[in-house]
Design a protein around this motif. Structure first.
Motif, short mmCIF file in Angstrom:
data_model
loop_
_atom_site.label_atom_id
_atom_site.label_comp_id
_atom_site.label_asym_id
_atom_site.label_seq_id
_atom_site.Cartn_x
_atom_site.Cartn_y
_atom_site.Cartn_z
N PHE A 222 0.83 -1.21 0.00
CA PHE A 222 0.00 0.00 0.00
C PHE A 222 0.87 1.26 0.00
O PHE A 222 0.50 2.28 -0.60
CB PHE A 222 -0.95 -0.01 1.19
CG PHE A 222 -1.91 -1.18 1.19
CD1 PHE A 222 -2.44 -1.65 0.00
CD2 PHE A 222 -2.27 -1.82 2.37
CE1 PHE A 222 -3.31 -2.74 -0.02
CE2 PHE A 222 -3.13 -2.89 2.36
CZ PHE A 222 -3.66 -3.35 1.17
N LYS A 225 1.87 1.96 -3.53
CA LYS A 225 0.74 2.49 -4.29
C LYS A 225 0.52 3.97 -3.96
O LYS A 225 0.29 4.79 -4.86
CB LYS A 225 -0.53 1.69 -3.94
CG LYS A 225 -1.78 2.11 -4.70
CD LYS A 225 -1.73 1.71 -6.14
CE LYS A 225 -3.06 2.00 -6.83
NZ LYS A 225 -3.00 1.69 -8.27
N ARG A 281 -7.33 -1.68 -1.95
CA ARG A 281 -7.03 -0.69 -2.99
C ARG A 281 -8.32 -0.20 -3.65
O ARG A 281 -8.46 1.00 -3.92
CB ARG A 281 -6.09 -1.28 -4.03
CG ARG A 281 -4.64 -1.33 -3.55
CD ARG A 281 -3.67 -1.81 -4.60
NE ARG A 281 -3.74 -3.25 -4.81
CZ ARG A 281 -2.87 -3.94 -5.53
NH1 ARG A 281 -1.87 -3.32 -6.13
NH2 ARG A 281 -2.99 -5.24 -5.66
N LEU A 285 -8.31 2.93 -1.04
CA LEU A 285 -7.31 3.80 -1.67
C LEU A 285 -7.81 4.46 -2.95
O LEU A 285 -7.40 5.59 -3.27
CB LEU A 285 -6.04 3.00 -1.98
CG LEU A 285 -5.15 2.63 -0.79
CD1 LEU A 285 -3.94 1.84 -1.28
CD2 LEU A 285 -4.70 3.87 -0.04
#
Length: 702
Positions: A222, A225, A281, A285
């Motif tokens: 993460f 990302k 994600r 996110l």
């Protein structure tokens, strides 16, 4: 040293090519109920994607003859998988599937191929026969009938407890769901089989596989990302900021995965996250990346929730008010951690600067900044702006966690409750409107019935229940000694010269697993085991002043002679105190549920699915599967021994000497010293074992 490694599904692991043996030098079976239930829960979640494999790690084996292998690493998983398969077999009614499940545990043998019939897994000598008799050969009814004192080792107790827990969990599934689960388990759960012919080499492989190489954690993925979505100018700053936030949580991959799974629930309100990397994600996110606002994710979401996670792990080291700390300590008593999601939400929304790098969250005496105490203590005081709401949420959270734990709710049910609670909090519902905190009358009755009856909880939960009762009696938080155990007043194994030997077996049997017979003390099992009189056991329990801090323990000092009436008084008082602590004493009609007995509490609310709760002779009589006056026999031709028992109208077995016993196991112990009561007694009218009759009764609940 020849080494081979292949990945195989369980259908190719539990087969004739492998006979697994646990060497005597290996440790015993140590998995607790929470470990095996977590595995079952993970497999249930994973089976929702039927074609997605589930990797369960590696087995390290040493060849010890043709198809025989010593297990160097992997015994905990092999034993736990065998328990799960045995429970699936027990619940199965389709004869074809039952046979297929049976062959995963027991090698049927093949004379032409020179393969003998035997279990596919053999435990250490001390536990091998126990595991074979009760789990592998399918006598789960006999296992469920055993008392704690009937088991000789901790490993046997773990096997019994875990089998009960898995049974209760899988019995909730309908046939279709259970078949899908079994199919997924056999075909999609995989293990890497690493084999060698050298023991020393196997240990070197074990060391290399467990100590070298550091795989990426969820935090690493993460972070990459998020940092990729930042402007070049901000990347270095916020990469360092990420590390400052996450480093104090440690580098345990499982802990980090649990943190991000909890954060996923808090944001998405979804109780299940089967593919964390993809779902986090997408559900968390993606919105920040799309809005080019990942800095906000780090500062406003990750930072405060990571700090909240740390606070929950070390509440006594924080600058929070004492009453808030006490509530967090109570939550940390639980063997499960589903409550963390709601507690994190409550902290983040009640402490305004929880995510600030300068906030004085922890005290100076135990700096948990992650800097090893080398930096000055933060100067910004913690801004607790809504303490009343925080206390209200934590109190309600502890209550529903306690009730769900007593009622042995599944991980999915508990997780769904937490998702509902967070959703309601986000929508600013009042506490009565928030279904995540709802405790129904059925919940109350079920919880108190479990308290009244034979405890089906582990030692940690027994300890927790007694702490609640003692603190309710005291009216304040009691400082706990480091070592604190919930131990029985009546010894589990009664010697012939013990005064307790004069008690009827049925009376000892009744009280052996009830909360009225348990006491909080600093003493341990080994210290109490040789003590056979009440006075000796009482005095040892009260020896430490720390033990006498607890009112219900201290009251033992005022008892000169222990009687069944005394135990009943302790039982009534303890149940009442716990009911008051969790505010479940009265139902909506203002009936005092704490004074009702187990039968009154369960009347009209019998479970619709079978459970592993111990079945009584009286229950089987009431169902009509046994009839008063029927004769049972236990024969041992080789020893020339034969015992006869008669089923009485009051739900007991009467031996030929006139003594009566409340369970088949107790009668078998009294007759021939054997604790496998359900498997040895047979009905003379049709030769049917009691274990078969008990299973028929249990399956009537379906």
């Amino acid at each position: 040293m020849a080494i081979s490694a292949t990945e195989k599904p369980l259908s190719r692991v539990f087969m004739s090519d492998y006979r697994f043996v646990i060497p005597s030098f290996q440790r015993a079976y140590t998995w607790q109920a929470e470990n095996i239930l977590q595995l079952v829960s993970d497999l249930q979640d994973a089976s929702a994607s039927a074609n997605t494999p589930y990797f369960l790690g590696s087995l390290i084996l040493v060849r010890d003859g043709e198809s025989r292998y010593q297990v160097i690493d992997g015994q905990q998983r092999l034993i736990s998988l065998s328990i799960i398969i045995a429970v699936l077999r027990e619940l199965e009614t389709d004869p074809v599937l039952l046979s297929e499940l049976d062959e995963l545990i027991l090698e049927p043998g093949n004379k032409l191929r020179g393969i003998k019939a035997e279990p596919r897994l053999r435990l250490r000598d001390r536990d091998a026969e126990f595991f074979r008799s009760y789990v592998q050969e399918g006598d789960l009814e006999g296992l469920f009938d055993l008392r704690d004192g009937d088991m000789e080792t901790h490993a046997q107790r773990n096997i019994a407890v875990n089998a009960r827990q898995v049974f209760d969990e899988l019995a909730k599934l309908d046939d279709g769901e259970r078949h899908r689960f079994a199919s997924y388990l056999v075909n999609q759960v995989t293990l890497v089989i690493v084999t060698t012919d050298d023991l020393a080499g196997a240990h070197r492989i074990f060391d290399v596989m467990n100590m070298r190489g550091v795989p990426l954690t969820a935090s690493d993925v993460f972070k990459a990302k998020v940092v990729a979505a930042l402007s070049p100018a901000a990347r270095n700053v916020y990469a360092a900021r990420w590390d400052d936030i996450m480093d104090p949580l440690g580098d345990d991959a499982q802990v980090l995965e649990e943190f991000f799974s909890d954060l996923h629930l808090i944001v998405s309100h979804k109780p299940v996250c089967t593919q964390l990397l993809e779902e986090f994600r997408a559900d968390v996110l993606a919105a920040y990346v799309k809005e080019q606002n990942v800095i906000s994710f780090i500062d406003e979401l990750l930072a405060p929730y990571a700090m909240a996670w740390r606070v929950l792990d070390h509440p006594t080291d924080t600058a929070l008010p004492d009453d808030v700390v006490r509530q967090l300590v109570l939550l940390n008593d639980y063997p499960t951690a589903d409550w963390k999601t709601v507690a994190m939400w409550a902290l983040v929304h009640s402490v305004g600067n929880l995510g600030s790098a300068d906030a004085a969250v922890f005290t100076r005496s135990d700096d948990r900044s992650g800097n090893g105490g080398t930096t000055p203590a933060p100067r910004e005081p913690m801004r607790l702006h809504d303490g009343t709401r925080l206390r209200t949420i934590l109190q309600a959270l502890e209550r529903v966690t306690g009730v769900d734990s007593l009622n042995r709710q599944s991980p999915l049910t508990r997780r769904t409750r937490m998702a509902n609670a967070v959703r309601g909090l986000d929508r600013d519902y009042t506490m009565p409107q928030n279904k995540g905190f709802l405790v129904t009358d059925d919940d109350r009755r079920s919880a108190l019935a479990h308290l009244r009856g034979e405890l089906q909880t582990n030692p940690k939960m027994n300890r927790l229940l007694l702490i609640r009762a003692n603190e309710q009696q005291a009216g304040f938080r009691i400082t706990r000694p480091r070592s604190l155990n919930a131990l029985p007043i009546v010894p589990e194994r009664v010697a012939k010269n013990s005064p307790f030997a004069a008690w009827p077996e049925s009376l000892r049997d009744f009280w052996s697993s009830r909360i009225g017979n348990l006491v909080l003390t600093q003493a341990n099992e080994q210290q109490l085991a040789p003590l056979q009189t009440f006075k000796e056991r009482r005095d040892r329990m009260l020896l430490s002043s720390s033990s006498r801090r607890f009112p219900l323990t201290e009251k033992l000092g005022h008892i000169e002679e222990l009687t069944a009436k005394t135990l009943q008084w302790r039982q009534d008082e303890t149940v009442r105190l716990i009911a008051e602590f969790w505010n479940i004493r009265y139902d909506e009609g203002n009936t005092d549920l704490s004074v009702l007995d187990e039968q009154q509490l369960t009347r009209g609310s019998a479970p619709r699915t079978p459970t592993a709760k111990r079945v009584t002779i009286a229950q089987v009589l009431e169902s009509g599967l046994l009839v008063a006056g029927e004769t049972l026999v236990w024969e041992r031709p080789r020893k020339g021994e034969r015992w006869v028992a008669t089923v009485t109208a009051n739900g007991k077995l009467r031996l030929e000497d006139g003594n009566e016993y409340s369970s088949p196991t107790a009668a078998a112990r009294a007759a021939g010293g054997n604790s496998a009561g359900l498997s040895v007694w047979k009905r003379t009218s049709d030769g049917r074992k009691l274990s078969e009759i008990w299973k028929a009764y249990r399956m009537q609940k379906r």
